[in-house]
Every structure is written in structure tokens, then in C-alpha cells.
Design a protein around this motif. Structure first.
Motif, PDB file in Angstrom:
ATOM      1  N   UNK A 128       0.863  -1.179   0.000  1.00  0.00           N
ATOM      2  CA  UNK A 128       0.000   0.000   0.000  1.00  0.00           C
ATOM      3  C   UNK A 128       0.898   1.226   0.000  1.00  0.00           C
ATOM      4  N   UNK A 129       0.803   2.036  -1.039  1.00  0.00           N
ATOM      5  CA  UNK A 129       1.721   3.155  -1.208  1.00  0.00           C
ATOM      6  C   UNK A 129       1.256   4.431  -0.535  1.00  0.00           C
ATOM      7  N   UNK A 130       0.030   4.473  -0.030  1.00  0.00           N
ATOM      8  CA  UNK A 130      -0.487   5.672   0.619  1.00  0.00           C
ATOM      9  C   UNK A 130      -0.965   5.343   2.023  1.00  0.00           C
ATOM     10  N   UNK A 131      -0.977   6.373   2.877  1.00  0.00           N
ATOM     11  CA  UNK A 131      -1.447   6.183   4.257  1.00  0.00           C
ATOM     12  C   UNK A 131      -2.933   5.826   4.295  1.00  0.00           C
ATOM     13  N   UNK A 132      -3.823   6.538   3.563  1.00  0.00           N
ATOM     14  CA  UNK A 132      -5.235   6.119   3.555  1.00  0.00           C
ATOM     15  C   UNK A 132      -5.409   4.684   3.064  1.00  0.00           C
ATOM     16  N   UNK A 133      -4.601   4.286   2.096  1.00  0.00           N
ATOM     17  CA  UNK A 133      -4.716   2.928   1.565  1.00  0.00           C
ATOM     18  C   UNK A 133      -4.392   1.879   2.600  1.00  0.00           C
ATOM     19  N   UNK A 134      -3.313   2.070   3.351  1.00  0.00           N
ATOM     20  CA  UNK A 134      -2.935   1.067   4.350  1.00  0.00           C
ATOM     21  C   UNK A 134      -3.917   1.069   5.516  1.00  0.00           C
ATOM     22  N   UNK A 135      -4.468   2.229   5.866  1.00  0.00           N
ATOM     23  CA  UNK A 135      -5.454   2.294   6.958  1.00  0.00           C
ATOM     24  C   UNK A 135      -6.726   1.542   6.569  1.00  0.00           C
ATOM     25  N   UNK A 136      -7.238   1.818   5.356  1.00  0.00           N
ATOM     26  CA  UNK A 136      -8.455   1.141   4.886  1.00  0.00           C
ATOM     27  C   UNK A 136      -8.221  -0.369   4.782  1.00  0.00           C
ATOM     28  N   UNK A 137      -7.060  -0.767   4.288  1.00  0.00           N
ATOM     29  CA  UNK A 137      -6.765  -2.193   4.106  1.00  0.00           C
ATOM     30  C   UNK A 137      -6.699  -2.918   5.448  1.00  0.00           C
ATOM     31  N   UNK A 138      -6.053  -2.321   6.439  1.00  0.00           N
ATOM     32  CA  UNK A 138      -5.925  -2.961   7.746  1.00  0.00           C
ATOM     33  C   UNK A 138      -7.278  -3.063   8.431  1.00  0.00           C
ATOM     34  N   UNK A 139      -8.035  -1.986   8.411  1.00  0.00           N
ATOM     35  CA  UNK A 139      -9.358  -2.004   9.060  1.00  0.00           C
ATOM     36  C   UNK A 139     -10.273  -3.012   8.361  1.00  0.00           C
ATOM     37  N   UNK A 140     -10.290  -2.993   7.024  1.00  0.00           N
ATOM     38  CA  UNK A 140     -11.136  -3.933   6.292  1.00  0.00           C
ATOM     39  C   UNK A 140     -10.734  -5.369   6.539  1.00  0.00           C
ATOM     40  N   UNK A 141      -9.436  -5.646   6.553  1.00  0.00           N
ATOM     41  CA  UNK A 141      -8.958  -7.005   6.803  1.00  0.00           C
ATOM     42  C   UNK A 141      -9.388  -7.498   8.182  1.00  0.00           C
ATOM     43  N   UNK A 142      -9.234  -6.671   9.198  1.00  0.00           N
ATOM     44  CA  UNK A 142      -9.594  -7.076  10.558  1.00  0.00           C
ATOM     45  C   UNK A 142     -11.097  -7.318  10.690  1.00  0.00           C
ATOM     46  N   UNK A 143     -11.891  -6.420  10.113  1.00  0.00           N
ATOM     47  CA  UNK A 143     -13.348  -6.545  10.245  1.00  0.00           C
ATOM     48  C   UNK A 143     -13.887  -7.727   9.439  1.00  0.00           C
ATOM     49  N   UNK A 144     -13.469  -7.862   8.196  1.00  0.00           N
ATOM     50  CA  UNK A 144     -13.981  -8.939   7.348  1.00  0.00           C
ATOM     51  C   UNK A 144     -13.447 -10.294   7.818  1.00  0.00           C
ATOM     52  N   UNK A 145     -12.185 -10.317   8.207  1.00  0.00           N
ATOM     53  CA  UNK A 145     -11.623 -11.571   8.715  1.00  0.00           C
ATOM     54  C   UNK A 145     -12.284 -12.023   9.994  1.00  0.00           C
ATOM     55  N   UNK A 146     -12.723 -11.068  10.801  1.00  0.00           N
ATOM     56  CA  UNK A 146     -13.421 -11.394  12.048  1.00  0.00           C
ATOM     57  C   UNK A 146     -14.725 -12.139  11.778  1.00  0.00           C
ATOM     58  N   UNK A 147     -15.335 -11.861  10.636  1.00  0.00           N
ATOM     59  CA  UNK A 147     -16.566 -12.550  10.266  1.00  0.00           C
ATOM     60  C   UNK A 147     -16.307 -13.903   9.611  1.00  0.00           C
ATOM     61  N   UNK A 148     -15.283 -13.969   8.757  1.00  0.00           N
ATOM     62  CA  UNK A 148     -15.104 -15.147   7.908  1.00  0.00           C
ATOM     63  C   UNK A 148     -14.239 -16.235   8.535  1.00  0.00           C
ATOM     64  N   UNK A 149     -13.201 -15.877   9.269  1.00  0.00           N
ATOM     65  CA  UNK A 149     -12.287 -16.912   9.760  1.00  0.00           C
ATOM     66  C   UNK A 149     -12.956 -17.903  10.714  1.00  0.00           C
ATOM     67  N   UNK A 150     -13.854 -17.473  11.623  1.00  0.00           N
ATOM     68  CA  UNK A 150     -14.529 -18.477  12.455  1.00  0.00           C
ATOM     69  C   UNK A 150     -15.356 -19.474  11.655  1.00  0.00           C
ATOM     70  N   UNK A 151     -15.803 -19.093  10.466  1.00  0.00           N
ATOM     71  CA  UNK A 151     -16.629 -19.973   9.641  1.00  0.00           C
ATOM     72  C   UNK A 151     -15.793 -20.829   8.696  1.00  0.00           C
ATOM     73  N   UNK A 152     -14.726 -20.263   8.173  1.00  0.00           N
ATOM     74  CA  UNK A 152     -13.875 -20.985   7.233  1.00  0.00           C
ATOM     75  C   UNK A 152     -12.712 -21.694   7.911  1.00  0.00           C
ATOM     76  N   UNK A 153     -12.190 -21.104   8.970  1.00  0.00           N
ATOM     77  CA  UNK A 153     -10.964 -21.597   9.573  1.00  0.00           C
ATOM     78  C   UNK A 153      -9.762 -20.840   9.035  1.00  0.00           C
ATOM     79  N   UNK A 154      -8.677 -20.833   9.798  1.00  0.00           N
ATOM     80  CA  UNK A 154      -7.482 -20.076   9.412  1.00  0.00           C
ATOM     81  C   UNK A 154      -6.866 -20.612   8.122  1.00  0.00           C
ATOM     82  N   UNK A 155      -6.838 -21.926   7.973  1.00  0.00           N
ATOM     83  CA  UNK A 155      -6.223 -22.521   6.792  1.00  0.00           C
ATOM     84  C   UNK A 155      -6.963 -22.131   5.520  1.00  0.00           C
TER      85      UNK A 155
END
Length: 315
Positions: free
Chosen positions: A72-99
Motif C-alpha cells: 500500500x503506497x499511501x497512508x489512507x490505503x494502508x489504513x483502509x486495508x488494515x481495518x477492512x482485513x480485521x473486520x472482514x476476517x473477524x466474520x469469515x475466519x470463524x466460519x472458514x478456519x485459518x487454513x
């Protein structure tokens, strides 16, 4: 005074600790990687040449197809990516599993970069403009849009509040794609992100639709009508899209379907409508998991409030 002021302090960690515990180790680890790569690019700008996807240099630097998604080459880009990853992963990983989640992220990231690379090469040969060959392309948006497709599959009827509007999760990927296309006409800087985002949606749908293995049944993909390609579009467009989508479906997956059908006839034949029933069961499990997380969060909040009340009584 000492006894009156000390008890409220633990109530803050109780609430915040429950909040941070909701994020999985995999997503937190990937968030750290996104942040570290961003810092490296900021401190050493020449690193973009080796980490981002530059189609004209991808042949010697083939690892760009993997690393570009984490740059991510910009500060807004890395902020959006980290927040989105944490929020979406919080929903999907318990259902799919880490692997499965890590496999999904790798496949979507790599396939998205490969599609962007091929598109840039085709555009160069058509226009003969070298900008398509030497513009650094990077970003985690392809994976983020793919995670939205996963949420669409598992929690399609979950309502999300966006700008005072309640929108069902099944429309979020389509809405993101539409807004990105419209905005790119007015903001030239966003044009480089558009292929990454659109290919992220499409490649994640292909993987979930045809290749993701369902542990509970041993079958691959999600053939339900609720997750068809036309489900990304309004209903009045679907009669036009369905015949076209069916042609590509037969061309790309006809052979695998015939082999699966042979295997099923040798073993057990699925009951009519079993695919849609299985898809509904998977969505119900996702809904139950979401309700459980909300209940745990509510219990943590009530516990912290109870601790604060006890402290006030002691005062």
C-alpha cells in the motif's frame, strides 16, 4: 480515595480486551505485514520497483504477482486495508478456519495480480502506450473485495448500516464495484485501483463458486442460484446475463461437472435441491456465529458496566 479511584481502571481493559480478542491471529499478522511493507516503501521508495506489479518487468520479477497485493503506497490505503482485513476476517475466519482463509487470500491475491498483468499487456499491444507497462500497480483492495464476496455468500441477508442506509450484505460487492467505476471517471488516480478491485471480486467468486471444497459434504463450490453470477446484478438484467453466463459455465466447468457426476453415481446421488439446502445451512451457520459474537460482545459490555457500578457503590 485510593480505593475509590482504582476499581474503574480494570473496566476499560475488560471492554477493550473483548473487542481486540475478536480479531484473529491470522488477520492481525497480515495487518502487521501490510503496515511493515508500507513503512519499507515509505523509507525506501525504490522498493516499489521490486515489490509492486510493473507489467513490463514482471517476467524477471515474477514474485511481484504475490507481493504487489501487500504493498500500500499511501497512508489512507494502508489504513483502509488494515481495518477492512480485521473486520472482514473477524466474520469469515470463524466460519472458514485459518487454513481456508489464508488459502483464499493467497489465491485471490495471486489470480487478481495475474489478471491485472495480462490486462495491462493486452492494453499495451492495443494502444502502444508504455504507461500500461511501467505504472506500478499494487494494493490490498483485490483481497478486500474478495472478502466482501465471501460475506455475500455466507451472510447475504445481513443488513449493514452505510451512511444512514441499511443495505444487505449480498449487494455490498456490487455497490463497491459500481461506486468505484463511477468515481474513476472523475478521479484519475483511482483508475489504477479499479482493475485490482474488479478482478478481486470476479476471481473470488470463481473460487467460491467452483473450487472451494466444502468439508461437510466433500463437494466443491456453491452452485446455488443465490450465488450465481447474475446475483451481483439487479433482477431486470438477469434474463440477459444468465444465457451468457451459462455458456461460460459449460465451457469452463463442463468437464469437471461430468467427472463429479460420474463419481456421485458410483457413490451416492444427491437429492434434488440439495445444493440450495446446503447453501442455506451454511448461511444459517454464519448467522448463528455472528449472533454468538454479538452476544459475547454484549456480555462483555454488561460485565464492564457491572464492574463500574460496583466501584461506584464502594465509593
Amino acid at each position: 480515595m485510593m480505593s475509590g479511584s482504582s476499581p474503574p481502571a480494570p473496566s476499560l481493559p475488560a471492554g477493550s480486551g473483548g473487542f481486540f480478542r475478536g480479531y484473529t491471529k491470522l488477520c492481525k499478522g497480515l495487518a502487521v505485514i501490510l503496515l511493515l511493507v508500507h513503512l519499507v516503501v515509505q523509507l525506501f521508495p525504490s522498493a516499489v520497483t521490486y515489490l509492486a506489479l510493473i507489467p513490463g518487468r514482471t517476467i524477471p520479477f515474477a514474485w511481484n504477482l504475490i507481493t504487489a497485493g501487500y504493498v500500500e503506497q499511501t497512508i489512507p490505503g494502508v489504513v483502509v486495508s488494515i481495518i477492512g482485513l480485521l473486520l472482514f476476517g473477524k466474520l469469515l475466519e470463524p466460519l472458514w478456519g485459518s487454513k481456508e482463509l489464508s488459502k483464499f487470500i493467497f489465491i485471490v491475491n495471486f489470480s487478481t495480480s495475474a489478471c491485472v498483468f495480462m490486462t495491462a499487456i493486452v492494453l499495451y499491444y492495443i494502444t502502444q502506450q508504455e504507461i500500461y507497462l511501467y505504472t506500478p500497480l499494487s494494493g490490498f483492495y483485490g483481497v478486500l473485495s474478495g472478502l466482501l464476496v465471501g460475506i455475500k455468500q455466507l451472510l447475504p441477508d445481513q443488513e449493514l448500516n452505510l451512511f444512514l442506509l441499511k443495505i444487505k450484505a449480498k449487494w455490498i460487492p456490487s455497490l463497491v464495484a459500481l461506486i468505484s467505476i463511477v468515481v474513476s471517471f472523475f478521479v484519475n488516480d483511482l483508475m489504477s485501483y479499479l482493475p485490482v478491485l474488479l478482478f478481486g471480486i470476479y476471481m473470488s467468486w470463481i473460487y467460491l463458486r467452483y473450487f472451494q471444497k466444502r468439508v461437510e459434504t466433500g463437494l466443491k463450490g456453491d452452485p446455488s442460484e443465490e450465488f450465481s453470477f447474475s446475483s451481483f446484478f439487479p433482477e431486470f438484467v438477469r434474463p440477459i446475463l444468465d444465457p451468457v453466463a451459462s455458456v461460460f459455465h459449460r465451457l469452463l466447468c463442463g468437464r469437471s461437472e461430468r467427472s463429479d457426476a460420474r463419481g456421485q453415481t458410483l457413490d451416492t446421488s444427491p437429492l434434488p435441491g440439495s445444493d440450495s439446502i446446503e447453501a442455506n445451512r451454511r448461511r444459517e451457520r454464519g448467522q448463528r456465529a455472528l449472533e454468538q459474537r454479538l452476544a459475547e460482545k454484549l456480555a462483555a459490555v454488561r460485565s464492564s458496566e457491572g464492574t463500574s457500578l460496583d466501584a461506584a457503590d464502594k465509593v
